[in-house]
Design an enzyme around this catalytic site. Structure first.
Site, PDB file in Angstrom:
ATOM      1  N   ASP A   1      32.198  60.784  72.612  1.00 13.14           N
ATOM      2  CA  ASP A   1      32.390  62.196  72.919  1.00 13.14           C
ATOM      3  C   ASP A   1      33.521  62.310  73.936  1.00 13.14           C
ATOM      4  O   ASP A   1      34.017  61.316  74.460  1.00 13.14           O
ATOM      5  CB  ASP A   1      31.090  62.821  73.418  1.00 13.14           C
ATOM      6  CG  ASP A   1      30.841  62.472  74.853  1.00 13.14           C
ATOM      7  OD1 ASP A   1      31.528  61.577  75.365  1.00 13.14           O
ATOM      8  OD2 ASP A   1      29.966  63.088  75.472  1.00 13.14           O
TER       9      ASP A   1
ATOM     10  N   ASP B   1      23.552  62.868  66.245  1.00 12.47           N
ATOM     11  CA  ASP B   1      23.248  61.982  67.373  1.00 12.47           C
ATOM     12  C   ASP B   1      22.246  62.703  68.251  1.00 12.47           C
ATOM     13  O   ASP B   1      22.212  63.946  68.274  1.00 12.47           O
ATOM     14  CB  ASP B   1      24.495  61.684  68.217  1.00 12.47           C
ATOM     15  CG  ASP B   1      24.803  62.820  69.181  1.00 12.47           C
ATOM     16  OD1 ASP B   1      25.268  63.882  68.709  1.00 12.47           O
ATOM     17  OD2 ASP B   1      24.539  62.674  70.393  1.00 12.47           O
TER      18      ASP B   1
ATOM     19  N   CYS C   1       5.632  51.287  58.665  1.00 14.07           N
ATOM     20  CA  CYS C   1       6.944  51.099  59.305  1.00 14.07           C
ATOM     21  C   CYS C   1       7.354  49.637  59.267  1.00 14.07           C
ATOM     22  O   CYS C   1       6.528  48.739  59.441  1.00 14.07           O
ATOM     23  CB  CYS C   1       6.876  51.604  60.745  1.00 14.07           C
ATOM     24  SG  CYS C   1       8.379  51.324  61.687  1.00 14.07           S
TER      25      CYS C   1
ATOM     26  N   CYS D   1       9.874  48.374  61.270  1.00 12.74           N
ATOM     27  CA  CYS D   1      10.618  47.999  62.482  1.00 12.74           C
ATOM     28  C   CYS D   1      10.030  46.721  63.072  1.00 12.74           C
ATOM     29  O   CYS D   1       8.904  46.337  62.750  1.00 12.74           O
ATOM     30  CB  CYS D   1      10.583  49.127  63.508  1.00 12.74           C
ATOM     31  SG  CYS D   1       9.119  49.140  64.572  1.00 12.74           S
TER      32      CYS D   1
ATOM     33  N   CYS E   1       6.479  47.209  64.720  1.00 11.01           N
ATOM     34  CA  CYS E   1       5.341  47.347  63.801  1.00 11.01           C
ATOM     35  C   CYS E   1       5.167  46.099  62.936  1.00 11.01           C
ATOM     36  O   CYS E   1       4.044  45.644  62.712  1.00 11.01           O
ATOM     37  CB  CYS E   1       5.518  48.581  62.919  1.00 11.01           C
ATOM     38  SG  CYS E   1       5.381  50.118  63.856  1.00 11.01           S
TER      39      CYS E   1
ATOM     40  N   HIS F   1      11.293  50.956  67.936  1.00 12.56           N
ATOM     41  CA  HIS F   1      10.524  51.703  66.931  1.00 12.56           C
ATOM     42  C   HIS F   1      11.126  53.090  66.677  1.00 12.56           C
ATOM     43  O   HIS F   1      11.340  53.487  65.529  1.00 12.56           O
ATOM     44  CB  HIS F   1       9.063  51.841  67.350  1.00 12.56           C
ATOM     45  CG  HIS F   1       8.296  52.740  66.442  1.00 12.56           C
ATOM     46  ND1 HIS F   1       7.747  52.309  65.261  1.00 12.56           N
ATOM     47  CD2 HIS F   1       8.051  54.076  66.501  1.00 12.56           C
ATOM     48  CE1 HIS F   1       7.192  53.327  64.632  1.00 12.56           C
ATOM     49  NE2 HIS F   1       7.356  54.412  65.366  1.00 12.56           N
TER      50      HIS F   1
END
Lengths: 377, 377
Positions: B90, B270, B308, B310, B313, B340
């Protein structure tokens, strides 16, 4: 279950292999400390990657949080913390002792107020064995009293050290009885005490050896005594322990202390230094220690140690980047620094084992000393 | 360099592919926020594992620390933070605007005192372009003034919103000139402003489109306005942007906001929400949000979300364990929770893309809504 195989010796130094219920541990070994069921700031898989084969847990802390009810549900600490390799748990003795004025020691055990919620609690040899059975740690430490080096500036007398050591022996017997009654399938270690007095250390050791426990620790070092006093106890006690059983030096120390400990006949080490120092920007390297907060690293594009294979160095995180993260209070700074420091300790023991395998421990030791004294570029 | 390929559309929703100097980004995409050159609490390799293809950096923060001199030495942000995929930075406009009373806005730029050391600083369109050239980010955002929704409880008037939007347009021109003068090889995005006024949004959009920039963002949303106001702007502006260029909705939002944004024609998102909420024990799952600090999770042996994939998990870290870590203030709690939550966001966009590829976005959207409203077990 515990079996210990002595593979090679050089002087007092030993190369061994420890087989426990959750796996094999090559010794000499460094065991990362996971007080509350987590090695601070490090993912379990990072520990596996760096080659850690056994980690610690703290009975005292885990008793308070999450408590035995939760740990029972998980059938122990391994599944709770998602770590399937061996775990050693201390007995809580050192932690209640560290509470100082907050606790009261009697023959029965230690009364104290929970630092978490103020509850009045009593930790005894029996309670410690019961909690450690719930934890299902591969190595269970006896509940002991850590003999202080001094109290309010006054050195502990021989009579005080004797009384303390004798209490720890009576507690060791109670631990052994309770451990057997619980039919704990793991291994109970005794802890040699006796303060800075060689004769008391020998009396403690003899009595514990008579109990025929599967392993022994040297406790009551690294409790505020001068370095030469610690080195004196290290030179005295470990090599007197039974040769066919593993020997664990509790809470020690710097990389130099570990290499000295191996030379003194120690097989197992633990210390919070790699993780605690990492969080304070104090990094260990082959070529001496690096203070990350030093302004000289602000533009330094090199990794912490170009010879290091840890994730932090191998993935090209630079000194400048780590310096920046630390300065900004970013979590990634202690995360990467902890991986680096633990890898340094774990890898140092791997190099020690390779040197012992090659019959070159003294050559290694001399090179280690030269490298460390060279200092960081 | 930037090229954008539109692969499929369904209503306003778009499936695209963005090619940048450091790699390809499949859209719609969620971009994790790495303010100070680090996505808080997450290793870069974890971002790669979860499938993140582009991350953000903040010009304002990186200007203050580590500063352009350090970043020049590293020839940009990529090598400094050990991330070789695309980066969007940015302009610093939003951050200096957020300083509130601490800054003074003029035609030239924004004067403010550094929150780090008090230095008097001036950020202008030219300075922002110069810093972003040093950062060598793949996508450079124009320096803009974020139009507030209200000031001290008084809504921004149309005249105020117009003046602010017009200033941002003049700054966009200055950015374009400086970006060209610097021969920056990356891509400059314009930012549509105009507050909550559709006519001003359209004027801003038309003027920016006339500049023929390679991509456009919708700014000035998620700045404290009521949800229905935000949804009104989201429904109004994105689909009016040029169809053959990427569209980025800045700083938005919840999982529901993202899916709505896709339906409104947005390609890029974002938000700090996944990482910030993770640090506060607020976890996102397919079946609604989970408040980790709730006592009901103290003994819950299940992973956060059994569906999930990830690391948190999949490696069987349980709700009870995460609850415990959080309660003990252990770093591993925000580390695992951040992995996660970011995985949830990144994966949500992957599922959106798959639905668009299959021509089934509306079916997906209905199922997403049902699942999220079902709530956590």
């Amino acid at each position: 279950m515990l079996s210990f195989q002595l593979l090679a010796t050089q002087g007092h130094a030993r190369r061994g292999r420890l087989t426990l219920n959750h796996g094999v541990v090559e010794t000499p070994v460094f065991m990362p400390v996971g007080t509350y069921g987590t090695v601070k700031g490090v993912m379990p898989r990072s520990l596996v990657e760096m080659g850690a084969e056994i980690i610690l847990g703290n009975t005292f802390h885990l008793w308070l949080r999450p408590g035995v009810e939760v740990l029972k549900q998980f059938r122990g600490l391994h599944r709770f913390e998602a770590w399937d390799k061996p775990i050693l748990t201390d007995s809580g003795g050192f932690q209640v002792w560290s509470l100082g004025a907050m606790r009261k020691i009697s023959e029965e055990g230690v009364k104290f107020a929970s630092p978490v919620n103020g509850d009045k609690l009593l930790l005894t040899p029996e309670v410690s064995m019961q909690i450690q059975s719930v934890l299902n740690s591969d190595i269970v430490m006896q509940f002991d009293e850590c003999t202080p080096y001094e109290s309010k500036g006054v050195l502990t007398t021989e009579a005080e050290a004797y009384a303390s050591m004798a209490l720890s022996l009576r507690w060791a017997e109670r631990c052994r009885t309770e451990f057997a009654r619980l039919e704990n399938p793991n291994a109970l270690f005794g802890i040699v005490q006796g303060g800075m007095f060689e004769n008391l250390r020998e009396a403690s050791l003899d009595a514990l050896v008579a109990m025929d426990l599967p392993g022994y620790a040297v406790g009551g070092v690294s409790v505020g005594e001068p370095k030469d006093e610690m080195l004196r106890v290290m030179a005295h006690t470990p090599h007197r322990l039974p040769a066919h059983k593993p020997r664990y030096l509790m809470g020690v120390g710097t990389p130099e202390d570990l290499v000295q400990g191996v030379a003194d006949g120690v097989d197992m080490f633990d210390c919070v230094m790699p993780t605690r120092n990492a969080r304070n920007g104090h990094l260990f390297t082959r070529f001496g220690d690096l203070r990350l907060r030093n302004a000289r690293y602000r533009q330094d594009q090199r990794p912490l140690d170009p010879t290091c294979t840890c994730h932090c160095c191998a993935a090209f995180f630079s000194r400048a980047y780590l310096h920046h993260l630390d300065r900004c209070g970013e979590m990634l700074a202690p995360m990467l620094a902890s991986v680096h420091n633990l890898h340094y300790y774990v890898n140092l023991m791997r190099e020690v084992r390779q040197a012992l395998d090659a019959g070159a421990f003294e050559v290694f030791r001399a090179q280690f000393k030269r490298d460390r004294e060279r200092g960081i570029d």
